[in-house]
Design a protein around this motif. Sequence first.
Motif, PDB file in Angstrom:
ATOM      1  N   SER A 245      -4.859  51.319  53.002  1.00 19.44           N
ATOM      2  CA  SER A 245      -5.331  50.112  53.929  1.00 19.44           C
ATOM      3  C   SER A 245      -5.310  48.737  53.199  1.00 19.44           C
ATOM      4  N   PHE A 246      -5.347  47.655  53.951  1.00 15.59           N
ATOM      5  CA  PHE A 246      -5.221  46.402  53.380  1.00 15.59           C
ATOM      6  C   PHE A 246      -6.347  46.089  52.263  1.00 15.59           C
ATOM      7  N   ALA A 247      -7.461  46.867  52.174  1.00 19.21           N
ATOM      8  CA  ALA A 247      -8.338  46.580  51.065  1.00 19.21           C
ATOM      9  C   ALA A 247      -7.536  47.294  49.659  1.00 19.21           C
ATOM     10  N   ASP A 248      -6.626  48.290  49.749  1.00 18.06           N
ATOM     11  CA  ASP A 248      -6.195  48.974  48.783  1.00 18.06           C
ATOM     12  C   ASP A 248      -5.331  47.898  48.083  1.00 18.06           C
ATOM     13  N   LEU A 252      -4.851  44.762  44.068  1.00 16.85           N
ATOM     14  CA  LEU A 252      -3.692  44.293  43.026  1.00 16.85           C
ATOM     15  C   LEU A 252      -4.320  42.739  42.526  1.00 16.85           C
ATOM     16  N   TYR A 253      -5.137  42.070  43.456  1.00 18.17           N
ATOM     17  CA  TYR A 253      -5.256  40.687  43.114  1.00 18.17           C
ATOM     18  C   TYR A 253      -6.497  40.420  42.739  1.00 18.17           C
ATOM     19  N   GLU A 254      -7.483  41.384  43.078  1.00 14.88           N
ATOM     20  CA  GLU A 254      -9.003  41.221  42.962  1.00 14.88           C
ATOM     21  C   GLU A 254      -9.580  41.977  42.031  1.00 14.88           C
ATOM     22  N   GLY A 255      -9.004  43.136  41.683  1.00 16.09           N
ATOM     23  CA  GLY A 255      -9.491  43.895  40.394  1.00 16.09           C
ATOM     24  C   GLY A 255      -8.537  44.896  39.718  1.00 16.09           C
ATOM     25  N   GLY A 256      -7.494  44.843  40.354  1.00 17.02           N
ATOM     26  CA  GLY A 256      -6.308  45.576  39.866  1.00 17.02           C
ATOM     27  C   GLY A 256      -6.176  47.041  40.132  1.00 17.02           C
ATOM     28  N   ILE A 257      -4.957  47.688  40.105  1.00 21.36           N
ATOM     29  CA  ILE A 257      -4.991  49.081  40.130  1.00 21.36           C
ATOM     30  C   ILE A 257      -5.197  49.899  38.739  1.00 21.36           C
ATOM     31  N   ILE A 296      -0.878  32.821  50.283  1.00 17.87           N
ATOM     32  CA  ILE A 296      -1.146  33.274  51.775  1.00 17.87           C
ATOM     33  C   ILE A 296      -2.316  33.609  51.926  1.00 17.87           C
ATOM     34  N   ILE A 297      -3.102  34.304  51.025  1.00 16.22           N
ATOM     35  CA  ILE A 297      -4.126  35.033  51.468  1.00 16.22           C
ATOM     36  C   ILE A 297      -5.437  34.336  50.513  1.00 16.22           C
ATOM     37  N   LYS A 298      -5.236  33.367  49.787  1.00 15.32           N
ATOM     38  CA  LYS A 298      -6.121  32.840  49.121  1.00 15.32           C
ATOM     39  C   LYS A 298      -7.445  32.059  49.932  1.00 15.32           C
ATOM     40  N   GLU A 299      -7.180  31.414  50.992  1.00 16.91           N
ATOM     41  CA  GLU A 299      -8.170  30.962  51.578  1.00 16.91           C
ATOM     42  C   GLU A 299      -8.808  31.735  52.877  1.00 16.91           C
ATOM     43  N   ASP A 300      -7.733  32.620  53.221  1.00 14.62           N
ATOM     44  CA  ASP A 300      -8.174  33.464  54.299  1.00 14.62           C
ATOM     45  C   ASP A 300      -7.274  34.743  54.220  1.00 14.62           C
ATOM     46  N   LYS A 301      -7.977  35.975  54.146  1.00 13.06           N
ATOM     47  CA  LYS A 301      -7.395  37.167  53.778  1.00 13.06           C
ATOM     48  C   LYS A 301      -6.522  37.710  55.322  1.00 13.06           C
ATOM     49  N   SER A 302      -6.851  37.338  56.349  1.00 11.83           N
ATOM     50  CA  SER A 302      -6.432  37.662  57.536  1.00 11.83           C
ATOM     51  C   SER A 302      -5.491  36.873  58.330  1.00 11.83           C
ATOM     52  N   ALA A 303      -5.498  35.650  58.089  1.00  6.00           N
ATOM     53  CA  ALA A 303      -4.790  34.473  58.823  1.00  6.00           C
ATOM     54  C   ALA A 303      -3.148  35.023  58.905  1.00  6.00           C
ATOM     55  N   TRP A 304      -2.528  35.551  57.946  1.00  8.38           N
ATOM     56  CA  TRP A 304      -1.229  36.011  57.859  1.00  8.38           C
ATOM     57  C   TRP A 304      -0.767  36.790  59.035  1.00  8.38           C
ATOM     58  N   ARG A 305      -1.707  37.319  59.766  1.00  4.88           N
ATOM     59  CA  ARG A 305      -1.465  38.567  60.962  1.00  4.88           C
ATOM     60  C   ARG A 305      -1.449  37.706  62.209  1.00  4.88           C
ATOM     61  N   THR A 306      -1.877  36.388  62.416  1.00  7.13           N
ATOM     62  CA  THR A 306      -1.672  35.720  63.477  1.00  7.13           C
ATOM     63  C   THR A 306      -0.189  35.462  63.872  1.00  7.13           C
ATOM     64  N   ASP A 307      -0.008  35.492  65.262  1.00  9.56           N
ATOM     65  CA  ASP A 307       1.158  34.937  65.791  1.00  9.56           C
ATOM     66  C   ASP A 307       1.389  33.599  65.367  1.00  9.56           C
ATOM     67  N   GLU A 308       0.337  32.733  65.406  1.00 11.04           N
ATOM     68  CA  GLU A 308       0.918  31.166  64.932  1.00 11.04           C
ATOM     69  C   GLU A 308       1.324  31.264  63.490  1.00 11.04           C
ATOM     70  N   PHE A 700       1.167  50.906  56.709  1.00  7.82           N
ATOM     71  CA  PHE A 700       1.641  51.215  55.383  1.00  7.82           C
ATOM     72  C   PHE A 700       2.223  52.317  55.213  1.00  7.82           C
ATOM     73  N   LYS A 701       2.408  53.493  56.150  1.00 10.19           N
ATOM     74  CA  LYS A 701       3.372  54.329  55.734  1.00 10.19           C
ATOM     75  C   LYS A 701       4.762  53.958  56.531  1.00 10.19           C
ATOM     76  N   THR A 702       4.529  52.715  57.206  1.00 16.34           N
ATOM     77  CA  THR A 702       5.862  52.290  57.771  1.00 16.34           C
ATOM     78  C   THR A 702       6.678  51.155  56.782  1.00 16.34           C
ATOM     79  N   ILE A 703       5.744  50.444  56.137  1.00 15.94           N
ATOM     80  CA  ILE A 703       6.516  49.226  55.233  1.00 15.94           C
ATOM     81  C   ILE A 703       6.534  49.770  53.943  1.00 15.94           C
ATOM     82  N   THR A 704       6.882  48.737  52.859  1.00 14.20           N
ATOM     83  CA  THR A 704       7.264  49.114  51.487  1.00 14.20           C
ATOM     84  C   THR A 704       5.931  49.857  50.913  1.00 14.20           C
TER      85      THR A 704
END
Length: 803
Positions: A245-248, A252-257, A296-308, A700-704
Motif C-alpha cells: 500500500s501507499f502507507a507501506d 520509508l520516510y516517516e518511521g523506516g522499514i 513531492i509529498i512533504k505538504e500533501d501526500k496525495s497531490a502527486w496523483r492528480t492529473d494537474e 505496487f505489483k506493477t511498478i518498481t
Amino acid sequence: MFQNILDAITGENGNSKKLKSDGDQSMKVKGTVVLMKKNVLDFNDFHSSVLDGLHELLGHGVSLQLISAEKSDPAGRIHFVCNSWVYPAKHYKNDRIFFSNKPYLPEKTPEPLRKYREEELANLRGHGKEKDELQEWDRVYDYACYNDLGEPDKGPKFVRPILGGSAEYPYPRRGRTGRKATKSDPSCETRHPLLLSLNVYVPRDERFGHLRMADFLAYALKAIPQFIEPELRELCDKTPNEFDSFADVLKLYEGGIELPGGPQLENIRKNIPSQVLKEIFRTDGEQLFKFPMPQIIKEDKSAWRTDEEFAREMLAGVNPVLIRRLEAFPPKSKLDRRLYGDQNSSITEEHIKHNLDGLTAAEAIKNNRLYILDHHDCLMPYLRRINTTSTKIYASRTLLFLKDDGTLKPLAIELSLPHPEGDEFGADSKVYTPAEDGVKACIWQLAKAYVGVNDSGYHQLVSHWLHTHAAMEPFVIATNRNLSVLHPIHKLLHPHFRDTMNINALARQTLINACGALESTVFPARYSLEFSSTLYKSWVFTDEALPEELVKRGVAVKDPKSKHGVRLLIEDYPYAVDGLEIWSAIREWVEQYCLCYYETDETVQKDTEIQAWWKEIREQGHGDLKDEPWWPKMQTREDLIQSCTIIVWVASALHAAINFGQYPFGGYLPNRPSISRRFMPEEGTPEYEELKSNPEKAFFKTITPQLQTLLGISLIEILSRHATDEVYLGQRDTPEWTADAKPLQAFEEFGKKLVKIEEKIIEMNRDEKLKNRVGPAKMPYTLLVPSSEGGLTGRGIPNSISI
C-alpha cells in the motif's frame, strides 16, 4: 612527503625564500606556499588538516624556480593559482610548470614563456604514453571508447557492446585509462575489482578534493548494490518483495522499514564500510532503513496523483526538456515503415473531443493548444528485447491540452506494443482517457505510471547521463589537451569542468556498468547504455542552446522583439522562464569576457590553440558525428561566444535543472516509478479482478518492487545532494583567478545579475496566478535558483557536472 602545492603567492607578506630566477641569479622574494599531506584522501584520514608555510618543505628536496615572463617591478605582486598535485620528480620527464594568473592568447605570449606553454600542453597530451596503462601520477588527457562497461571474462551476462567508434553504436568519447584487454575479448578493457572502484584512472588534478570525497563516500557507498544486494534481497523476499500500500511506502520516510536481526543483518553490516553504516541505519539502535521526506509529498501526500501535477511536472519537474508542441493530429511516427510498419498514433478525435474546451483538434493545433510527451519512436525498436526480461513496458504517447489558466491537462495516453505477428505489421496500441471513479480511474492511474516509467528511464539515460555527463567529457579532455592554462578561454571554461571526469569514471565503474546500479533500477536494464547510444545519433550541439532547443520543440517561436529573442507559447513554463534568464546572463558574461581578448573575427581564426581545440572536439571527442553540418566553423567571434555559452549552460544550469530534482520528485517512487513488471490488466483476468478489489496492491505489483526501490532512492538521494565545498554559478574558488581587471569586473556584474534572477524566481513562486510554479503538491519550482547550501536542497546551480 607532500603532494599538493595548492597556491603559491609571491610578493605579499609571508615566509621568504631564495629562489632561482631565469638568469640563475639569486634574488629574495616573499611568498606563501600552501601544502596538503599525501594521506589527506586516505580512507582513514578524512580530516587531515591543510598545512602551510615553507618550513614544511625543509628536508624534502623541493625546489621552486621563478621564470620571468617580462621585465617588471621586482616589488610587484605575482599570483600563481596552482591547485595541482605534485609527485616525486622520478615520475616526470620534465619539471612541473605553474604559470601566473595573467592570461595570454598564443600569439601574444611573452617569448620566455612560449616554450614552457608548448611543453606543458605536450605533457598533458601524454607523448610516448599512447599505449601505456596510466598511473595515478600521470597527467595525461586522452580519448577512448566506452569499452569498459562489460566484463566478458565473467560470462555472457556481463557482455555489453562497445559504445563509440562505430555507426551502430556511436557515442562521445571518455577519458583513456589504458588498462589491459580482457582475455575473452581483446577489444574490451579490464575493470578494477569493486573495492578498488575509486582508483579508476583520471588525471590526478581531476580527482575530487578531500571534502568532496568525504561527502561522496559518506553517501555513495550505500547505493552500490554489490555491497548489500544479496542480503537485502533475502530480507526483502521474506517481507515479501512488495509494498502492499501507499502507507507501506510512507514508512520509508516517516518511521523506516524495520529489518529483522540475525545473521542476515550482520552480513549487511560486515559488507558495508563503517563510515557509511550510520548513513544507512539509524544511530538510535533501531534497525531501520529511513530516508529524507521527498518534497513531492512533504505538504500533501496525495497531490502527486492528480492529473494537474502529472502534467505540471512536464514543465516544472525533473525532466522538463521533452514535452513538445503537437503540429499534426493524430501524432505521426518517423520510424522506417519498411521495418516497423505503420507506427502512427491510433488516438482519434473521438478520444479527446470532450476535453478540448469546445475546440476541434484542428483548431487546437492552430491555436497552439495541443502538446505531446512522446516516448514512442525511441522505445518501439527495443520493446521486444526489453519485454523478454522481467520488465514489461509500452511505447507511450501522452497528449495534453493547454487550458486558459496556463496549466496543462492530459487528454489521452496511448500505450503501444510491437504487433504480435511481426514488426512489419505496425503497432498494437490501446488508448486510455482520464477517469475519476471505479476501475477506470485505477486503469488511468496505471497508464500514467507506465508513462512515468518511460520518462524516468529516458531522463536518467538520455537527458541526464548522455546529454550532460557523457556529452561534456570530450570538451574537458580537449580543453586540457589544446588550450594552455594561460589561454583566456581555458580560464573561462575550467571551473565548469570541475570533477566531471572523476564522477564519470566512478559512474562507469559502479553505476552504468554491466549489472551495475543503473541497470538494476531502470527499465531498459542490460540495454540501458545501448539505448542511449541510439539517441546520441540525434544529438546536435547547437541545439543545446536553450532558445534554439525551445524553438525546436515548438514550445517557443523566434521573436526579435522579445527579451531573449524567443517568445514562449506556454507562458507559465517554469523551466523555460527561469532558464532563459540564466541563459541570457551566461551569454552576456561570456560575450563580455571573449570580447576582452578577441577584437576581430580574424583573431579567432589565427588562434592556433582554439582552432586545434575545436578540430579535436569534432574529430575525436565527438568523432562519430564529425561530419554533421551543424558544427560551428569557429571562424568568428560569434561562433566562439555561442559555443562557450552552450558549454557553460550545459555544465551548469542544464545539469542542475535535470539532476537536483531527482530526489525531491522521484524519491517517492510512486510518483516516478522506474520499472514496470506486468502489462495493463485485461478485463476478465484475475489481475483485472485484483485491480477492482485492491487497487493499491495491484499498483505496487506493477511498478518498481521493494528491493529496487531501496536501491533506486538511495542512488538518487546521492545524485541530488550538493557537496559542502560546492562552487556555484557566479562564484570562483579563488578571487584572483585572472590578473585582468575587465574580466573581473564583468564577472562581478554577472554574479550580481544572478542574485537578481534568484530574487525574481522567488517572487514568481509567490504569484498565485502562475499555477505551474507551485502546483497541487505545493512544491515551488526552485531547481534554477542559482544559490544553495550543501545537502538535499532542491535548488542551486553548481558550476560543473560534479555529481
